[in-house]
Design an enzyme around this catalytic site. Structure first.
Site, mmCIF file in Angstrom:
data_model
loop_
_atom_site.group_PDB
_atom_site.id
_atom_site.type_symbol
_atom_site.label_atom_id
_atom_site.label_comp_id
_atom_site.label_asym_id
_atom_site.label_seq_id
_atom_site.Cartn_x
_atom_site.Cartn_y
_atom_site.Cartn_z
ATOM 1 N N GLU A 5 35.002 38.026 39.979
ATOM 2 C CA GLU A 5 34.290 38.965 41.162
ATOM 3 C C GLU A 5 35.135 39.918 41.666
ATOM 4 O O GLU A 5 36.186 40.105 40.954
ATOM 5 C CB GLU A 5 34.107 37.777 42.421
ATOM 6 C CG GLU A 5 35.343 37.412 42.980
ATOM 7 C CD GLU A 5 35.104 36.728 44.501
ATOM 8 O OE1 GLU A 5 34.356 36.859 45.083
ATOM 9 O OE2 GLU A 5 36.018 35.908 44.903
ATOM 10 N N GLU A 29 38.649 40.822 40.492
ATOM 11 C CA GLU A 29 39.391 39.378 39.795
ATOM 12 C C GLU A 29 39.119 38.901 38.602
ATOM 13 O O GLU A 29 37.753 38.789 38.264
ATOM 14 C CB GLU A 29 39.061 38.484 40.857
ATOM 15 C CG GLU A 29 39.519 38.661 42.597
ATOM 16 C CD GLU A 29 39.289 37.723 43.363
ATOM 17 O OE1 GLU A 29 40.191 37.922 44.290
ATOM 18 O OE2 GLU A 29 38.631 36.864 43.261
ATOM 19 N N ARG A 43 37.201 45.265 49.538
ATOM 20 C CA ARG A 43 37.786 45.259 51.022
ATOM 21 C C ARG A 43 39.245 45.139 50.529
ATOM 22 O O ARG A 43 39.772 44.809 49.370
ATOM 23 C CB ARG A 43 37.641 44.030 51.826
ATOM 24 C CG ARG A 43 37.676 42.746 50.997
ATOM 25 C CD ARG A 43 37.754 41.463 51.910
ATOM 26 N NE ARG A 43 37.315 40.249 51.244
ATOM 27 C CZ ARG A 43 38.518 39.542 50.773
ATOM 28 N NH1 ARG A 43 39.709 39.956 50.707
ATOM 29 N NH2 ARG A 43 37.939 38.621 50.064
ATOM 30 N N GLY A 88 36.312 32.076 49.538
ATOM 31 C CA GLY A 88 37.271 30.890 50.006
ATOM 32 C C GLY A 88 37.087 29.846 49.107
ATOM 33 O O GLY A 88 37.562 28.750 49.733
ATOM 34 N N GLY A 89 36.739 29.756 48.062
ATOM 35 C CA GLY A 89 36.447 28.333 47.176
ATOM 36 C C GLY A 89 35.321 27.390 47.629
ATOM 37 O O GLY A 89 35.399 26.291 47.003
ATOM 38 N N HIS A 91 44.766 33.025 37.540
ATOM 39 C CA HIS A 91 43.962 34.125 38.288
ATOM 40 C C HIS A 91 44.910 35.205 38.291
ATOM 41 O O HIS A 91 45.885 35.253 38.984
ATOM 42 C CB HIS A 91 43.627 33.105 39.619
ATOM 43 C CG HIS A 91 42.858 34.354 40.480
ATOM 44 N ND1 HIS A 91 41.668 34.204 41.033
ATOM 45 C CD2 HIS A 91 43.276 35.517 40.766
ATOM 46 C CE1 HIS A 91 41.398 35.195 41.990
ATOM 47 N NE2 HIS A 91 42.238 36.236 41.965
ATOM 48 N N LYS A 142 29.081 27.258 40.801
ATOM 49 C CA LYS A 142 29.474 28.076 42.052
ATOM 50 C C LYS A 142 28.375 28.825 42.763
ATOM 51 O O LYS A 142 27.309 28.942 42.265
ATOM 52 C CB LYS A 142 30.220 29.276 41.099
ATOM 53 C CG LYS A 142 31.698 28.753 40.247
ATOM 54 C CD LYS A 142 32.106 29.794 39.611
ATOM 55 C CE LYS A 142 32.884 30.920 40.392
ATOM 56 N NZ LYS A 142 33.477 31.905 39.825
ATOM 57 N N ARG A 146 52.221 32.491 51.980
ATOM 58 C CA ARG A 146 51.071 32.345 52.968
ATOM 59 C C ARG A 146 51.851 31.292 53.971
ATOM 60 O O ARG A 146 51.885 30.116 53.411
ATOM 61 C CB ARG A 146 49.897 32.101 52.537
ATOM 62 C CG ARG A 146 49.229 33.288 51.742
ATOM 63 C CD ARG A 146 47.775 33.127 51.686
ATOM 64 N NE ARG A 146 47.060 34.101 50.830
ATOM 65 C CZ ARG A 146 45.875 34.312 50.858
ATOM 66 N NH1 ARG A 146 45.080 33.566 51.563
ATOM 67 N NH2 ARG A 146 45.527 35.100 49.920
HETATM 68 P P1 ADP Z 1 35.816 32.372 45.794
HETATM 69 O O1 ADP Z 1 35.015 33.778 45.992
HETATM 70 O O2 ADP Z 1 35.329 31.366 46.283
HETATM 71 O O3 ADP Z 1 37.445 32.730 45.827
HETATM 72 P P2 ADP Z 1 36.302 32.869 42.821
HETATM 73 O O4 ADP Z 1 34.981 33.138 41.808
HETATM 74 O O5 ADP Z 1 36.923 34.129 43.250
HETATM 75 O O6 ADP Z 1 35.826 32.177 44.077
HETATM 76 O O7 ADP Z 1 37.090 31.647 42.050
HETATM 77 C C1 ADP Z 1 38.103 31.273 42.904
HETATM 78 C C2 ADP Z 1 38.984 30.186 42.176
HETATM 79 O O8 ADP Z 1 38.266 29.292 41.641
HETATM 80 C C3 ADP Z 1 39.612 30.944 41.052
HETATM 81 O O9 ADP Z 1 40.737 31.605 41.264
HETATM 82 C C4 ADP Z 1 39.615 29.942 40.014
HETATM 83 O O10 ADP Z 1 40.935 28.964 40.322
HETATM 84 C C5 ADP Z 1 38.680 28.885 40.325
HETATM 85 N N1 ADP Z 1 37.320 29.315 39.168
HETATM 86 C C6 ADP Z 1 36.220 30.041 39.401
HETATM 87 N N2 ADP Z 1 35.507 30.099 38.265
HETATM 88 C C7 ADP Z 1 36.210 29.538 37.492
HETATM 89 C C8 ADP Z 1 36.008 29.038 36.087
HETATM 90 N N3 ADP Z 1 34.827 29.571 35.307
HETATM 91 N N4 ADP Z 1 36.684 28.333 35.360
HETATM 92 C C9 ADP Z 1 37.779 27.902 35.952
HETATM 93 N N5 ADP Z 1 38.227 28.101 37.315
HETATM 94 C C10 ADP Z 1 37.192 28.871 38.023
#
Ligand code: ADP
Length: 445
Positions: free
Chosen positions: A288, A275, A292, A164-165, A208, A158, A336
């Site tokens: 995270e 989250e 906001r 935004g994934g 989530h 990550k 959405r």
């Molecule tokens: P962003 O800030 O890019 O949205 P996040 O950390 O909030 O990233 O994660 C977005 C999504 O990615 C999560 O809702 C989940 O679906 C997936 N995800 C993130 N981390 C993990 C993890 N450790 N294991 C499984 N899925 C994950």
């Protein structure tokens, strides 16, 4: 009391903020790019100032132009909405330096949560459960390989600056790690100008679930229960609801307390979201904190009967909150509605909306800046509306949503309405039996 608020944003969220300001008797200043001159947020604000060309860097991210507009129009506060400058600590700092109140947390609070690896470290210290994984940025593929062996595959790479994934790669075995590491780094550098990558254990079959919190300037923090954002495409949310069909009162209390702990650890002020990923055993892990207002805030507003933007403005003015937690009294679902073609891999479909008829009736809320004749610019995100259904039970909220979707007419561009219609009839969705992988097994009829 604020007399005039500048909204440093566009589209539905700018309109959303203007609406609350009107109700509070606060004047508004809209800023807009040349591509948005016919946008509703421009028409509905008391004043509107063009701040630049269509590209975000020239307009909605152009701090000197926004600050000059705030000074010229005599605004005493700036609401950043979501996206653009909403989590930009430098912008919050500049607002403060100019005696203009940034409606959100302090630059220090934004910074402490903006970088995910730092945020995780803070959470570990505060005793909030985090996803197992590395505590530092990965400097080489070898380092990544060693750590993955330690944590155990599957893992997820990550971006520390992520959003935004983007910059995220799941790695199932060692043979894939080099390619995924390079891809994640390249995507992170392109998206965030920061190629820092870290590793987490992949939480399998996760949901989530996030907790809305509010904190005032005097250290009081409360939670406003959860939103379930498990229905995602490529880690981006498509549908959100509250309460979560997976929630139990006991889990809500544990997650709510963890979110309060997370916010209190940084003396958080303003509204925000903590989250979590929740596994099938109902273990939850911090991923995270968003410092906001979020796109999906409306479902919380509807189930606890509370204007979150009003609360955010009042907290920024120095009002206190009671510290009482809030619990869902209703069920709300948000779809959405994006200008994307669900029959063609959700390909963006910008263009002119030729015909528009929005649904209405009992239990329906539409937050949108679109109208018949409106041209969706290709420069920004593709969301044209948020359709929210509200009812006593989840089953009724699904029925209301189906009915509302059947009334919705948007012609001229392709939209995600057909996807949502099929989702509302999907057995796994109806039974509440889904994970973040749901979309991978979903095909449009
Ligand atoms: P962003 O800030 O890019 O949205 P996040 O950390 O909030 O990233 O994660 C977005 C999504 O990615 C999560 O809702 C989940 O679906 C997936 N995800 C993130 N981390 C993990 C993890 N450790 N294991 C499984 N899925 C994950």
């Amino acid at each position: 009391m604020f007399k005039k608020i500048l909204i440093a944003n566009r589209g539905e969220i700018a309109l959303r903020v203007i609406r609350t300001c009107k109700e509070m008797g606060i004047k508004t200043v809209a800023v807009y790019s040349t591509a948005d001159k016919d946008s509703l947020h421009v028409k509905f604000a008391d004043e509107a100032v063009c701040i630049g060309k269509p590209a975000s860097v020239d307009s909605y991210l152009n701090i000197p132009h926004i600050m000059a507009t705030a000074e010229i129009t005599n605004a005493d506060a700036i609401h950043p909405g979501y996206g653009f400058l909403a989590e930009n600590a430098k912008f919050a700092q500049i607002c403060g330096d100019h005696q203009i109140k940034f409606i959100g947390p302090t630059p220090e609070m934004i910074n402490s949560m903006g970088d995910k690896i730092t945020a995780k470290e803070t959470m570990i210290k505060a005793g909030v459960p985090v996803v197992p994984g590395g505590k530092d940025l990965l400097l080489s593929v070898d380092e990544a390989k060693n750590l993955a062996k330690e944590i155990g595959y599957p893992v997820i790479l990550k971006a520390t600056a992520g959003g935004g994934g983007k910059g995220m790669r799941v790695v199932w075995e060692e043979s894939e790690i080099e390619k995924s590491f390079d891809n994640a780094k390249t995507e992170a550098a392109a998206s965030f100008k920061n190629d820092g990558i870290y590793m987490e254990k992949l939480v399998e079959e996760p949901r989530h679930i996030e907790i809305q919190i509010a904190g005032d300037q005097f250290g009081t923090v409360c939670h406003l229960s959860e939103r379930d954002c498990t229905i995602q495409r490529r880690h981006q949310k498509l549908v959100e609801e509250s309460p979560s069909p997976f929630m139990t009162p006991e889990l809500r209390e544990r997650m709510g307390q963890a979110a309060i702990k997370a916010a209190s650890a940084i003396n958080y002020e303003s509204i925000g979201t903590v989250e979590f990923l929740v596994d099938k055993h109902r273990n939850f892990y911090f991923i995270e904190m968003n410092t906001r207002i979020q796109v999906e805030h409306c479902v919380t507003e509807e189930v606890i009967n509370y204007d979150l933007i009003k609360e955010q403005i009042k907290i920024a003015q120095g009002d206190t909150i009671s510290g009482k937690n809030h619990y869902p009294q209703m069920h709300a679902i948000e779809c959405r509605i994006n200008a994307e073609d669900p029959y063609n891999d959700f390909r963006p479909s910008p263009g002119k909306i030729t015909i528009l008829h929005q649904p209405g009736g009992h239990g329906v809320r539409v937050d949108s800046h679109a109208y018949a004749g409106y041209v969706i610019p290709p420069y920004y995100d593709s969301m044209i509306a948020k359709l929210i259904s509200i009812a006593q039970t989840r089953e009724e909220a699904i029925n209301t949503m189906s009915r509302a979707l059947s009334e919705y007419v948007i012609e001229g561009v392709k939209t995600t309405i057909p996807f949502h219609q099929q989702l509302m009839k999907n057995e796994d969705f109806i039974s509440g039996n889904f994970t973040t992988k749901f979309l991978e097994g979903f095909t449009m009829q």
